[in-house]
Design a protein around this motif. Structure first.
Motif, PDB file in Angstrom:
ATOM      1  N   UNK A 119      43.940  35.605  26.897  1.00  0.00           N
ATOM      2  CA  UNK A 119      44.664  34.018  27.279  1.00  0.00           C
ATOM      3  C   UNK A 119      44.403  33.906  28.852  1.00  0.00           C
ATOM      4  N   UNK A 120      45.748  35.064  28.921  1.00  0.00           N
ATOM      5  CA  UNK A 120      46.561  34.837  29.915  1.00  0.00           C
ATOM      6  C   UNK A 120      45.532  35.343  31.173  1.00  0.00           C
ATOM      7  N   UNK A 121      44.839  36.585  31.328  1.00  0.00           N
ATOM      8  CA  UNK A 121      43.466  36.908  32.001  1.00  0.00           C
ATOM      9  C   UNK A 121      43.321  36.197  32.472  1.00  0.00           C
ATOM     10  N   UNK A 122      42.296  34.906  31.464  1.00  0.00           N
ATOM     11  CA  UNK A 122      41.303  34.041  31.786  1.00  0.00           C
ATOM     12  C   UNK A 122      42.131  33.008  32.684  1.00  0.00           C
ATOM     13  N   UNK A 154      34.168  39.778  33.032  1.00  0.00           N
ATOM     14  CA  UNK A 154      35.489  40.221  33.543  1.00  0.00           C
ATOM     15  C   UNK A 154      36.194  40.195  31.404  1.00  0.00           C
ATOM     16  N   UNK A 155      35.649  38.953  31.327  1.00  0.00           N
ATOM     17  CA  UNK A 155      36.235  38.264  30.043  1.00  0.00           C
ATOM     18  C   UNK A 155      35.385  39.367  29.265  1.00  0.00           C
ATOM     19  N   UNK A 156      33.709  39.221  29.094  1.00  0.00           N
ATOM     20  CA  UNK A 156      33.249  40.339  28.001  1.00  0.00           C
ATOM     21  C   UNK A 156      33.174  41.330  28.199  1.00  0.00           C
ATOM     22  N   UNK A 157      33.759  42.299  29.492  1.00  0.00           N
ATOM     23  CA  UNK A 157      33.703  43.450  29.432  1.00  0.00           C
ATOM     24  C   UNK A 157      35.511  44.250  29.448  1.00  0.00           C
ATOM     25  N   UNK A 158      36.620  42.915  28.773  1.00  0.00           N
ATOM     26  CA  UNK A 158      38.142  43.009  28.257  1.00  0.00           C
ATOM     27  C   UNK A 158      37.582  43.026  26.830  1.00  0.00           C
TER      28      UNK A 158
END
Length: 300
Positions: free
Chosen positions: A219-222, A238-242
């Protein structure tokens, strides 16, 4: 986990979700103490009322005979020494007061201020002085710590795990100036996600702790990527990779565990059903997987 809360709010929510042994480790890491992980923790009330006004510090804990106050700060704030004194005073008044007809003692909690964002003006310590009626001056220091002082590998340790989700905040200004840093941030986020997952596999942290930490990291990354106005395609990548590093692998492990001894695992069955165009509801009913697990599979 709510996306509308502040970064300070994320810390409070994480702290509430972490089991006591991880919180003891946090106190050891911040204050240099050596409490055993099975030490009993008392989570004290952080609200106090004075002259009709309510104040709330981030956290108040008691371990053994000692009280601890950890204040997480997103920005520099010139009023911080005053705020900390008020928090300490009210905490002592509420939890650590010795009062007789001719005597009053207030035991202030041991305190640290942790800055999620920092710059050259961020103080390394706070100085609080009290000039008493007899002209004596009592002076003491409140230490501060900065997220920027730690490397990603430091934050995977048990004592600092609660701060791992916040590391992407250090890239807020960097990405705006250098979009190429998005890839660097992705690699660090994946590293942190892997670290959380590894500690879960080694049974060094609970599943609940790992889930809380990973969801907060995501959530914070997003939020950081959106704030930096990174284009949607890059954000999705990026979100998919994480997410694949944690959610899909743990889903696969649970599925394989359920299907042990069978010719095909539940995961493979669900993937084939997806390939045949079956609805999520049908797959939930036939495999016992959750809606969220199936949605994660759709990202593969």
């Amino acid at each position: 986990m709510s996306k509308s809360i502040s970064y300070d709010g994320y810390f409070k929510e994480l702290l509430d979700g972490f089991p006591d042994d991880d919180v003891v480790a946090l106190i050891n890491g911040l204050f240099g103490t050596t409490y055993p992980y099975d030490s009993k923790i008392l989570r004290l009330a952080t609200e106090s009322h004075f002259d009709g006004e309510e104040k709330r510090s981030d956290t108040m804990l008691r371990i053994g005979k000692d009280d601890y106050l950890v204040e997480v700060q997103s920005e520099n704030d010139e009023s911080m020494p005053l705020r900390i004194f008020v928090y300490q005073y009210r905490a002592a008044l509420q939890h650590r007061t010795t009062l007789r007809a001719d005597y009053l003692r207030l035991d202030f909690p041991k305190t640290v201020v942790f800055y999620l964002r920092s710059n050259k003006n961020t103080p390394h310590e706070l100085t609080i002085e009290l000039k008493l009626p007899d002209s004596n001056i009592v002076s003491y220091k409140v230490p501060t710590k900065r997220l920027s002082e730690y490397k990603p590998e430091d934050l995977i340790s048990k004592s600092m795990l609660i701060f791992a989700p916040f590391y992407s905040m250090l890239f807020e200004n960097k990405i705006a100036k250098n979009p190429a840093d998005v890839e660097k941030l992705r690699d660090i986020a994946v590293f942190l996600s892997d670290g959380i997952k590894e500690r879960l596999h080694k049974e060094e942290i609970s599943k609940n702790t790992a889930d809380f930490a990973t969801e907060a990291l995501r959530c914070i990354l997003k939020n950081v990527l959106d704030k930096a106005k990174v284009n949607h395609k890059e954000v999705d990548e990026v979100m998919e990779a994480v997410e694949k590093r944690y959610y899909l692998e743990t889903t696969r492990q649970r599925a394989e565990g359920k299907a042990e001894g069978k010719a095909e695992g539940i995961l493979e069955i669900a993937l084939r059903m997806l390939g045949r165009g079956k609805s999520v509801e049908e797959i939930v009913e036939d495999t016992g997987l959750t809606h969220r697990e199936i949605q994660r599979l759709q990202l593969q």
